[in-house]
Design a protein around this motif. Structure first.
Motif, PDB file in Angstrom:
ATOM      1  N   PHE A  13       0.663  -0.634  -0.022  1.00 44.01           N
ATOM      2  CA  PHE A  13      -0.164  -0.073   0.129  1.00 44.01           C
ATOM      3  C   PHE A  13       0.799   1.208   0.057  1.00 44.01           C
ATOM      4  N   PRO A  14       0.990   1.765  -1.284  1.00 47.15           N
ATOM      5  CA  PRO A  14       1.704   3.060  -0.727  1.00 47.15           C
ATOM      6  C   PRO A  14       1.218   4.303  -0.566  1.00 47.15           C
ATOM      7  N   ALA A  15       1.712   4.555   0.582  1.00 45.76           N
ATOM      8  CA  ALA A  15       0.864   5.442   1.226  1.00 45.76           C
ATOM      9  C   ALA A  15       1.846   7.144   1.411  1.00 45.76           C
ATOM     10  N   ALA A  16       2.728   7.159   0.506  1.00 45.17           N
ATOM     11  CA  ALA A  16       4.226   8.436   1.341  1.00 45.17           C
ATOM     12  C   ALA A  16       3.860   9.388   0.431  1.00 45.17           C
ATOM     13  N   GLY A  17       3.112   9.407  -0.355  1.00 49.73           N
ATOM     14  CA  GLY A  17       3.131  10.693  -1.292  1.00 49.73           C
ATOM     15  C   GLY A  17       2.356  11.716  -0.286  1.00 49.73           C
ATOM     16  N   LEU A  18       2.265  13.024  -1.151  1.00 49.71           N
ATOM     17  CA  LEU A  18       2.314  13.914  -0.245  1.00 49.71           C
ATOM     18  C   LEU A  18       1.110  15.064  -0.205  1.00 49.71           C
ATOM     19  N   GLY A  19       0.014  14.054  -0.938  1.00 48.96           N
ATOM     20  CA  GLY A  19      -1.517  14.715  -0.426  1.00 48.96           C
ATOM     21  C   GLY A  19      -1.885  15.489  -1.612  1.00 48.96           C
ATOM     22  N   THR A  20      -1.087  16.097  -2.214  1.00 48.31           N
ATOM     23  CA  THR A  20      -0.968  18.149  -2.973  1.00 48.31           C
ATOM     24  C   THR A  20      -2.238  18.543  -3.107  1.00 48.31           C
ATOM     25  N   ARG A  21      -2.817  18.090  -4.077  1.00 47.70           N
ATOM     26  CA  ARG A  21      -4.557  17.941  -4.495  1.00 47.70           C
ATOM     27  C   ARG A  21      -5.599  17.652  -2.741  1.00 47.70           C
ATOM     28  N   PHE A  22      -5.272  17.920  -1.986  1.00 47.18           N
ATOM     29  CA  PHE A  22      -6.478  17.377  -1.176  1.00 47.18           C
ATOM     30  C   PHE A  22      -5.599  18.767   0.242  1.00 47.18           C
ATOM     31  N   PRO A  30      -2.062  12.501   7.240  1.00 49.77           N
ATOM     32  CA  PRO A  30      -1.886  11.665   6.100  1.00 49.77           C
ATOM     33  C   PRO A  30      -3.006  11.995   5.134  1.00 49.77           C
ATOM     34  N   LYS A  31      -3.144  11.620   3.748  1.00 51.04           N
ATOM     35  CA  LYS A  31      -4.158  11.501   2.341  1.00 51.04           C
ATOM     36  C   LYS A  31      -5.524  10.637   3.018  1.00 51.04           C
ATOM     37  N   GLU A  32      -4.390   9.135   3.725  1.00 50.08           N
ATOM     38  CA  GLU A  32      -5.013   8.621   3.684  1.00 50.08           C
ATOM     39  C   GLU A  32      -5.680   7.664   4.920  1.00 50.08           C
ATOM     40  N   ARG A 106       9.456   3.233   5.907  1.00 53.01           N
ATOM     41  CA  ARG A 106       9.379   4.632   4.896  1.00 53.01           C
ATOM     42  C   ARG A 106      10.003   4.856   3.903  1.00 53.01           C
ATOM     43  N   GLN A 107       9.336   5.540   2.882  1.00 53.59           N
ATOM     44  CA  GLN A 107      10.177   6.179   2.083  1.00 53.59           C
ATOM     45  C   GLN A 107      10.374   7.598   2.071  1.00 53.59           C
ATOM     46  N   ARG A 108      11.826   7.590   2.376  1.00 50.83           N
ATOM     47  CA  ARG A 108      12.390   8.945   3.217  1.00 50.83           C
ATOM     48  C   ARG A 108      12.417   9.938   1.912  1.00 50.83           C
ATOM     49  N   ALA A 109      11.638   9.861   0.808  1.00 53.98           N
ATOM     50  CA  ALA A 109      12.047  10.956   0.468  1.00 53.98           C
ATOM     51  C   ALA A 109      10.920  10.457  -1.178  1.00 53.98           C
ATOM     52  N   PRO A 110       9.213  11.521  -1.266  1.00 51.56           N
ATOM     53  CA  PRO A 110       8.828  11.166  -1.665  1.00 51.56           C
ATOM     54  C   PRO A 110       9.375  11.323  -3.539  1.00 51.56           C
ATOM     55  N   LEU A 111       9.935  10.325  -4.277  1.00 50.53           N
ATOM     56  CA  LEU A 111      10.166   9.964  -5.786  1.00 50.53           C
ATOM     57  C   LEU A 111       9.982   9.549  -6.131  1.00 50.53           C
ATOM     58  N   GLY A 112       8.274   8.952  -6.029  1.00 52.14           N
ATOM     59  CA  GLY A 112       7.531   8.628  -6.708  1.00 52.14           C
ATOM     60  C   GLY A 112       6.900   7.015  -6.706  1.00 52.14           C
ATOM     61  N   LEU A 113       5.571   6.411  -7.684  1.00 51.03           N
ATOM     62  CA  LEU A 113       5.025   5.566  -7.067  1.00 51.03           C
ATOM     63  C   LEU A 113       5.895   4.446  -7.769  1.00 51.03           C
ATOM     64  N   GLY A 114       6.974   4.257  -8.239  1.00 53.12           N
ATOM     65  CA  GLY A 114       7.757   3.748  -8.609  1.00 53.12           C
ATOM     66  C   GLY A 114       8.662   2.753  -7.988  1.00 53.12           C
ATOM     67  N   HIS A 115       9.104   3.754  -7.231  1.00 54.30           N
ATOM     68  CA  HIS A 115      10.060   4.293  -6.124  1.00 54.30           C
ATOM     69  C   HIS A 115       9.778   3.794  -4.617  1.00 54.30           C
ATOM     70  N   ALA A 116       8.115   4.039  -4.219  1.00 54.51           N
ATOM     71  CA  ALA A 116       7.517   3.782  -3.810  1.00 54.51           C
ATOM     72  C   ALA A 116       6.857   1.896  -3.784  1.00 54.51           C
ATOM     73  N   ILE A 117       6.866   1.936  -4.786  1.00 56.28           N
ATOM     74  CA  ILE A 117       6.611  -0.020  -5.014  1.00 56.28           C
ATOM     75  C   ILE A 117       8.062  -0.880  -4.258  1.00 56.28           C
ATOM     76  N   LEU A 132      -2.236  -1.441  -3.925  1.00 59.75           N
ATOM     77  CA  LEU A 132      -3.780  -0.802  -4.523  1.00 59.75           C
ATOM     78  C   LEU A 132      -3.083   0.440  -3.283  1.00 59.75           C
ATOM     79  N   LEU A 133      -3.779   0.655  -3.939  1.00 55.50           N
ATOM     80  CA  LEU A 133      -3.838   2.655  -4.039  1.00 55.50           C
ATOM     81  C   LEU A 133      -5.127   3.301  -3.555  1.00 55.50           C
ATOM     82  N   SER A 134      -4.302   3.638  -2.305  1.00 53.55           N
ATOM     83  CA  SER A 134      -6.051   3.504  -1.127  1.00 53.55           C
ATOM     84  C   SER A 134      -6.380   4.921  -1.538  1.00 53.55           C
ATOM     85  N   ASP A 135      -5.962   6.032  -2.548  1.00 56.56           N
ATOM     86  CA  ASP A 135      -7.012   7.039  -3.057  1.00 56.56           C
ATOM     87  C   ASP A 135      -7.180   6.726  -4.286  1.00 56.56           C
ATOM     88  N   ASP A 136      -7.289   5.596  -4.503  1.00 62.70           N
ATOM     89  CA  ASP A 136      -8.589   4.680  -5.644  1.00 62.70           C
ATOM     90  C   ASP A 136      -8.891   3.870  -4.587  1.00 62.70           C
TER      91      ASP A 136
HETATM   92  P1  UTP Z   1      -0.679  10.408  -5.977  1.00 72.56           P
HETATM   93  O1  UTP Z   1      -0.178  11.001  -6.980  1.00 72.56           O
HETATM   94  O2  UTP Z   1      -2.115   9.905  -6.171  1.00 72.56           O
HETATM   95  O3  UTP Z   1      -0.521  10.421  -4.528  1.00 72.56           O
HETATM   96  O4  UTP Z   1       0.122   9.156  -6.039  1.00 72.56           O
HETATM   97  P2  UTP Z   1      -0.154  12.094  -4.140  1.00 72.56           P
HETATM   98  O5  UTP Z   1       1.679  12.067  -4.768  1.00 72.56           O
HETATM   99  O6  UTP Z   1       0.174  11.997  -2.717  1.00 72.56           O
HETATM  100  O7  UTP Z   1      -1.019  12.851  -4.408  1.00 72.56           O
HETATM  101  P3  UTP Z   1      -1.526  14.629  -5.157  1.00 72.56           P
HETATM  102  O8  UTP Z   1      -1.049  14.074  -6.255  1.00 72.56           O
HETATM  103  O9  UTP Z   1       0.286  15.196  -4.718  1.00 72.56           O
HETATM  104  O10 UTP Z   1      -2.322  14.962  -4.732  1.00 72.56           O
HETATM  105  C1  UTP Z   1      -0.489   7.811  -6.089  1.00 72.56           C
HETATM  106  C2  UTP Z   1       0.009   6.741  -5.288  1.00 72.56           C
HETATM  107  O11 UTP Z   1       1.528   6.531  -4.975  1.00 72.56           O
HETATM  108  C3  UTP Z   1       1.857   6.940  -3.241  1.00 72.56           C
HETATM  109  C4  UTP Z   1       0.875   7.822  -2.957  1.00 72.56           C
HETATM  110  O12 UTP Z   1       0.687   8.328  -1.065  1.00 72.56           O
HETATM  111  C5  UTP Z   1      -0.291   7.462  -3.651  1.00 72.56           C
HETATM  112  O13 UTP Z   1      -1.334   6.406  -2.820  1.00 72.56           O
HETATM  113  N1  UTP Z   1       3.502   7.585  -3.174  1.00 72.56           N
HETATM  114  C6  UTP Z   1       3.176   8.337  -4.665  1.00 72.56           C
HETATM  115  C7  UTP Z   1       3.981   7.595  -2.844  1.00 72.56           C
HETATM  116  O14 UTP Z   1       3.824   6.361  -2.297  1.00 72.56           O
HETATM  117  N2  UTP Z   1       5.097   7.950  -2.986  1.00 72.56           N
HETATM  118  C8  UTP Z   1       5.730   8.685  -3.906  1.00 72.56           C
HETATM  119  O15 UTP Z   1       6.982   9.091  -3.694  1.00 72.56           O
HETATM  120  C9  UTP Z   1       4.668   9.494  -4.970  1.00 72.56           C
END
Ligand code: UTP
Length: 299
Positions: A13-22, A30-32, A106-117, A132-136
């Motif tokens: 469950f990648p959950a390290a994104g910054l959630g900027t849309r929210f 956490p957005k999650e 811990r994903q040390r920096a939000p370097l993208g979904l691929g990096h999270a996986i 599973l991306l929990s915001d979907d």
């Molecule tokens: P999103 O782009 O939907 O999430 O990434 P985000 O970056 O949190 O939100 P916005 O776009 O800035 O609003 C898809 C998924 O990948 C995870 C997010 O947590 C989300 O579940 N993700 C994304 C990571 O775990 N690490 C990352 O570096 C980027």
């Protein structure tokens, strides 16, 4: 949803994104953990995986995400209080959350979904796993993940979930180029991240459910940063599809993009209308609200 066999035992469950849309809600929370009715987004995803027989839950977290760990941990003071007050149902619900076998990375920096996986590599080891991306949010009555596991069992190949999007929306998503092998099941030739509308190979976008095999880790380790300077899962899947079969399963049921404010509101309304306790009162409220605002229901 019915329980299924053990082809897939682990989910990431990648959950390290910054959630900027929210923002600003996601500045410090956490957005999650945003709740739809009474459950946080990540709980819907964990329960969806549990319904498919998945036993190990690997959550990729980052800064400001401690609340996720607390949610799936014991809460002795709260449990004692609920016990003393005789609130057995609530106690059961709270305690059930402590029963999931979760690992946190811990994903040390939000370097993208691929990096999270990629961060999940030491835990996934040599097994196939679900992502599973929990915001979907997939409506809990749907069987998408089960259906994807069935495709994996039949093909032993990675499977991504697909949804048909409007032509003007292709530039927001990862889009596939593929050939339909049976109804709704595509063999993927290529994937493109956020193509320009004129350049999209189809209108089939990848949505936040995947069954992956460990081959993906080697590709993710070697891939250069793509769009937005992030390690893109789409780029790794594109390389994988050139080497071996990768399938896409079209989902026609209900999905909500709860990481987006409008999507979150839609999900809240629809799930509240399905809630046994709330639905009557909430429907009455909505009908009355629409009447007093002069809003006509459209068919
Ligand atoms: P999103 O782009 O939907 O999430 O990434 P985000 O970056 O949190 O939100 P916005 O776009 O800035 O609003 C898809 C998924 O990948 C995870 C997010 O947590 C989300 O579940 N993700 C994304 C990571 O775990 N690490 C990352 O570096 C980027």
């Amino acid at each position: 949803m019915k329980k299924q066999g053990k082809a897939i035992r682990k989910a990431v469950f990648p959950a390290a994104g910054l959630g900027t849309r929210f923002l600003p809600a996601t500045k410090a929370s956490p957005k999650e953990m945003l709740p739809l009715v009474d459950k946080p987004l990540i709980q819907y995803a964990v329960e969806e995986a549990e319904c498919c027989g998945i036993e190990e839950f690997i959550i990729i977290t980052g800064k400001q995400k401690r609340a996720i760990e607390d949610h799936f941990d014991a809460a002795h003071e709260l449990e004692d209080l609920l016990q003393r007050k005789g609130k057995k149902d609530l106690l059961g619900e709270v305690q059930r959350l402590n029963g999931f076998t979760c690992a946190y990375i811990r994903q040390r920096a939000p370097l993208g979904l691929g990096h999270a996986i990629l961060c999940a590599k030491p835990f996934a080891k040599s097994e196939p796993f679900a992502v599973l991306l929990s915001d979907d949010v997939i409506d809990p009555d749907e069987s998408l993940l089960n259906d994807m596991i069935a495709v994996y069992e039949a093909t032993q190949a990675p499977v991504v979930a697909l949804e048909t999007v409007a032509p003007e929306d292709v530039e927001k998503y990862g889009i596939i180029d593929g050939a339909e092998e049976s109804r709704g099941l595509y063999r993927i030739n290529a994937l493109v991240e956020k193509p320009k509308p004129g350049e999209a190979p189809s209108r089939l976008s990848v949505i936040g459910r995947y069954i992956l095999t460990p081959e993906i880790f080697d590709l993710l380790e070697n891939i250069a940063p793509g769009k937005g300077g992030e390690i893109q899962l789409t780029d790794a899947l594109n390389q994988l599809a050139k080497k071996r079969p990768v399938y896409g399963l079209v989902f026609e049921g209900k999905r909500y993009d709860a990481g987006d404010k409008l999507g979150f509101l839609k999900a809240t309304v629809e799930l509240a209308l399905k809630d046994k306790v709330l639905s009557k009162g909430f429907r009455d409220f909505l009908e009355n609200f629409m009447r007093t605002q002069g809003i006509q229901a459209r068919n």
